[in-house]
Write a protein that holds these residues in place. Sequence first.
Motif: not given
Length: 82
Positions: A33-56
């Motif tokens: 996961l290439a993290v593009t945003g972190e929201q620790p207070v909300l317990g979430s983060l955003s980023g990009t990842i290869a489609e085939d890595r999502i199950p991992t």
Amino acid sequence: MSQAPPSEPVGVIVSVDPDRYAQTVDAARRVGLAVTGEQPVLGSLSGTIAEDRIPTLEALDGVESVDRERIIRLPPPDSPIQ
């Protein structure tokens, strides 16, 4: 024997257990996961990842859910259809 080409990266929003936020973010980075945003207070983060890595990514301890980003385009305010 040829290898399949790597899948395209997709944007994701990841919900994370807030009590294990830092550890889970580190693990997510390790699986691609290439993290593009972190929201620790909300317990979430955003980023990009290869489609085939999502199950991992979904299987990581501390990850509660993984949702693909959706892009919604609205027409300009002066367009005839609103």
